[in-house]
Design an enzyme around this catalytic site. Structure first.
Site, PDB file in Angstrom:
ATOM      1  N   SER A 461       0.853  -1.192   0.000  1.00 30.79           N
ATOM      2  CA  SER A 461       0.000   0.000   0.000  1.00 30.79           C
ATOM      3  C   SER A 461       0.886   1.239   0.000  1.00 30.79           C
ATOM      4  O   SER A 461       2.061   1.178   0.396  1.00 30.79           O
ATOM      5  CB  SER A 461      -0.892   0.005   1.237  1.00 30.79           C
ATOM      6  OG  SER A 461      -1.572   1.241   1.380  1.00 30.79           O
ATOM      7  N   TYR A 474      -2.320  -0.661  10.324  1.00 29.50           N
ATOM      8  CA  TYR A 474      -2.411  -0.968   8.901  1.00 29.50           C
ATOM      9  C   TYR A 474      -1.113  -0.606   8.186  1.00 29.50           C
ATOM     10  O   TYR A 474      -0.565  -1.389   7.393  1.00 29.50           O
ATOM     11  CB  TYR A 474      -3.582  -0.197   8.290  1.00 29.50           C
ATOM     12  CG  TYR A 474      -3.787  -0.454   6.813  1.00 29.50           C
ATOM     13  CD1 TYR A 474      -4.417  -1.614   6.373  1.00 29.50           C
ATOM     14  CD2 TYR A 474      -3.344   0.467   5.863  1.00 29.50           C
ATOM     15  CE1 TYR A 474      -4.615  -1.850   5.019  1.00 29.50           C
ATOM     16  CE2 TYR A 474      -3.520   0.242   4.509  1.00 29.50           C
ATOM     17  CZ  TYR A 474      -4.157  -0.924   4.093  1.00 29.50           C
ATOM     18  OH  TYR A 474      -4.338  -1.157   2.751  1.00 29.50           O
TER      19      TYR A 474
END
Length: 591
Positions: A461, A474
Site C-alpha cells: 500500500s 495498517y
C-alpha cells in the site's frame, strides 16, 4: 535411449544420403506425432524432460541431427550440413515414423532454424501439421531483417542491429578455421556443463549434456559455416510458412533479440506468440511450460473444438500468461477479483481464493467466461497456516505448481495507536502480514523446488511509506509486506522467481466498508465506514487499473509498483522529502 532414463523409449536407425540417423520414439504410434529437433551444441537428450511429459498424449520422436549424438557425420564435413541436406534428413525421419500423417514439428536453437526451413520450402508441404519455434529464427527472415535496417536506417533500427550484433559475437568465432574444434575438443567441452549451470541456470542431469558433446559441438560448427553467410547475403524471398506457427520467445535470451520477430506475421500468417521469462535453454529450464504450450498447440490443430479456449483470451498479455497457473487471494471482490479477471483475459488458469467461498466461486465462474483456460474457487482464510498448507497441497496435486502467486487478501484498521488493542493488532497482522508470509513461504517453496521460476506479487500500500497518525497498525503491516517483498526478491532471484510489491493508493473497493475503526463505538464506526466509502467512491480509481499494473509488474519483473498518482507522489516524497511527509502526518484528519 543411450545415456538417458526415458522409460519405454524405442530406438531405430534411419538412412538418408549416406548418413545413419539415431531416432528414438516414445508414446503410442497411433497418436499424433510430435517431432523434436535439437539445437547447437546439443543432442536429442536436450529434449528428454519435455519428451517424457508429451509422451502421455502423443507419439514423440527425437533424433540426433547428423554429426551429433549417435548419428553419423558426413564425409567430408564441409558442405555436409546445408539446410537442403538437413531437410532431406527431416523428411526421411518423418516418412519413417509417420508415413501416413503429417508431423507436428518442434525446434529449439538450430533445430528451430532448421524447422523454419522445413516449414517454408515447397517440398515439405503436407508433411508438417504445425511448427513450434524456440530460440532460433529463420535465416531468410533474419537476412531480410538485416537488409531492411541497413538500407533504411533509423536510430532505432541501428540500435537493434548493434544489439543483435553484440549478441551474435560467437557466430564469427565459429567461422574461424580449426579453433572452434580445438576449443570444443579441449577445455570448452569439459567446462560446458558448468558454464550452462552458472550462466543459463540449466540444472545438472546425468542425461544432458551427453559424453558426445565435444564432437557434437565440433561437427556442429559446420551448421554455421555452411548456411549463415549464404542465407544472410541472399535470403529467399518466398520464405513463407505453409503451416501454423507457434513462437515461444524467452525474454532473457543472451543470443537472440526479441526484436528479430517484430515482423514475423509477414512470413507466418497463422502465428501464435508466447513469451517466457527465461534464458536460452528453455527445454531444460522450463520443460513444464514448454510441454504444456506444445501440447495445447498440437491439440488445437488435431481437435478443432479445442481452439475455443485460445480464441477466448483477448488480453494483451495472452502471449505471456496463456495456460499458466495463477493463484489470487482476496479474490472475491475489489482488486483481487479484478486481478483474477485480468489474468483470465490473458488465458491463464486461475485459482480464486477468499474466505468468502461463494464470492471466490463467483469470481472463478466469471473468470471462465472472460477467457480463463480454466478457473476454480477455494474458500480459505489466509491467516490460517494449516489451511494454506492444505490449499497448496491440493492445488499442486490437482492443478499443478503455481506460476504466479498474488497475495492480495487484506483488511483495514484505522485509529490512534494508543486506542488500538492488542487483539486489533493481531487481526490486522494475521491477515495483512502473516497471510502474505504463509503464501510466500508455502507456494514460493513449491516454485523454488520445481526449479522453473515463477513470480510472487504482494499487495502492499502507499501506507507502507506514508506515515499516518490514524493508520499505525495498517501502515505497519503494509510496510512489513513491502520489506518482505524486497528481501524475497533478493533471495529468490537466483531461482528465477521474481517478487513485486504493488502499492495502490485510494482505490474504489469495498475495503472501506469492512475496515475497523479502533476506539469508537459501533455506531460511530459505521458512520466512518460509510463516509470513507463515499470519499473512495468520489475518487473512483477503479481496481482494474491496479490489476493492469500487477500484470505489467510480472511481465517487466518490477520491484515496487505505486499505482495511483497519490501513491507515486508519496513514494517520491518518501525518498526525497521525508520530513515534509512527517509534518503532514502530524495533521489531525477530519472524520
Amino acid at each position: 535411449m543411450s545415456g538417458t532414463a526415458l522409460a519405454g523409449a524405442r530406438e531405430r536407425r534411419v538412412s538418408t544420403g549416406g548418413i545413419e540417423l539415431c531416432v528414438v520414439e516414445l508414446g503410442d504410434p497411433e497418436r499424433p506425432t510430435v517431432l523434436l529437433v535439437h539445437g547447437y551444441p546439443d543432442s536429442k537428450e536436450v529434449w528428454s524432460e519435455v519428451a517424457e511429459q508429451l509422451a502421455a498424449r502423443f507419439h514423440v520422436v527425437l533424433y540426433d541431427v547428423r554429426g551429433h549424438g549417435r548419428s553419423s557425420a558426413p564425409v567430408p564435413l564441409r558442405g555436409g550440413f546445408t539446410l537442403e541436406k538437413l531437410t532431406d534428413d527431416f523428411l526421411a525421419v518423418a516418412d519413417a515414423v509417420s508415413p501416413d500423417r503429417p508431423v507436428h514439428l518442434v525446434g529449439h536453437d538450430w533445430g528451430s532454424v532448421q524447422g523454419w526451413e522445413f516449414a517454408t520450402v515447397a517440398r515439405t508441404e503436407g508433411r508438417i501439421a504445425s511448427f513450434t519455434s524456440m530460440s532460433g529464427p529463420s535465416l531468410d527472415h533474419f537476412g531480410h531483417w538485416i537488409k531492411k535496417r541497413m538500407t533504411r536506417p533509423t536510430p532505432r533500427r541501428a540500435a537493434q542491429l548493434l544489439n543483435q550484433g553484440a549478441k551474435s559475437w560467437y557466430v564469427g568465432m565459429l567461422h574461424t578455421p580449426v579453433l572452434p574444434e580445438l576449443a570444443w575438443r579441449g577445455p570448452l567441452g569439459k567446462r560446458w556443463p558448468r558454464i550452462l549451470a552458472r550462466l543459463e541456470e540449466v540444472p545438472a542431469g546425468s542425461a544432458y549434456p551427453t559424453a558426445s558433446l565435444p564432437s557434437d559441438a565440433a561437427h556442429g560448427a559446420w551448421l554455421y559455416r555452411d548456411n549463415v553467410r549464404p542465407r544472410l547475403r541472399r535470403p529467399r524471398a518466398d520464405a513463407y510458412a505453409h503451416v501454423p506457427v507457434q513462437l515461444i520467445t524467452p525474454t532473457g535470451d543472451a543470443f537472440l533479440s526479441e526484436r528479430l520477430y517484430d515482423e514475423l506475421e509477414r512470413w507466418a500468417p497463422e502465428l501464435v506468440r508466447r513469451t517466457l521469462p527465461a534464458k536460452h535453454w528453455i527445454p531444460r529450464t522450463r520443460p513444464d511450460q514448454v510441454a504444456a504450450w506444445i501440447s495445447e498447440f498440437v491439440t488445437t490443430r488435431e481437435e478443432p473444438t479445442a481452439k475455443a479456449p485460445q480464441q477466448k483470451a483477448p488480453g494483451k498479455y495472452a502471449d505471456r500468461f496463456s495456460g499458466q497457473l495463477v493463484l489470487v487471494t482476496g479474490a472475491a471482490s475489489g482488486i483481487g477479483r479484478a486481478t483474477a479477471f485480468a489474468f483470465a483475459e490473458a488465458g491463464a488458469r486461475v485459482v480464486a481464493v477468499d474466505r468468502d467461498g461463494e464470492g471466490a466461486a463467483r469470481t472463478a465462474e466469471m473468470a471462465r467466461l472472460v477467457g480463463a483456460a480454466d478457473a476454480w474457487g477455494e474458500c480459505v482464510d489466509v491467516s490460517d497456516e494449516q489451511a494454506m498448507e492444505k490449499l497448496a497441497a491440493k492445488v499442486a496435486a490437482e492443478y499443478g505448481i503455481v506460476d504466479v502467486l498474488v497475495n492480495n487478501a487484506g483488511i483495514g484498521l484505522s485509529g490512534p495507536f494508543l486506542e488500538t488493542s492488542s487483539e486489533d493488532w493481531k487481526k490486522v497482522l494475521d491477515v495483512n502480514l502473516w497471510g502474505v508470509v504463509h503464501g510466500c513461504r508455502i507456494f514460493g517453496k513449491q516454485m523454488a523446488e520445481r526449479g522453473q521460476g515463477g513470480h510472487i506479487v504482494n499487495t502492499a500500500s502507499a501506507a507502507a511509506y506514508l506515515p499516518s497518525r490514524t493508520l499505525p497498525a495498517y501502515s505497519t503491516s503494509k510496510a512489513a509486506v513491502l520489506m518482505l517483498s524486497e528481501c524475497l526478491r533478493a533471495e529468490l532471484a537466483s531461482k528465477s522467481i521474481g517478487v513485486s510489491a504493488i502499492c495502490p493508493g485510494i482505490v474504489n473497493t469495498n475495503i472501506t466498508a469492512t475496515s475497523r475503526f479502533a476506539g469508537v463505538d459501533a455506531a460511530e464506526e459505521k458512520r466512518r465506514q460509510e463516509r470513507s466509502s463515499r470519499l473512495y467512491g468520489l475518487r473512483n480509481f477503479p481496481p482494474e487499473k491496479v490489476a493492469d499494473a500487477i500484470l505489467l509488474a510480472v511481465v517487466k519483473n518490477r520491484a515496487v509498483v505505486p499505482v495511483t498518482p497519490e501513491s507515486k507522489g508519496a513514494l517520491w516524497m518518501s525518498r526525497f522529502m521525508p520530513n515534509t511527509l512527517r509534518r503532514i502526518a502530524r495533521l489531525e484528519p477530519r472524520l
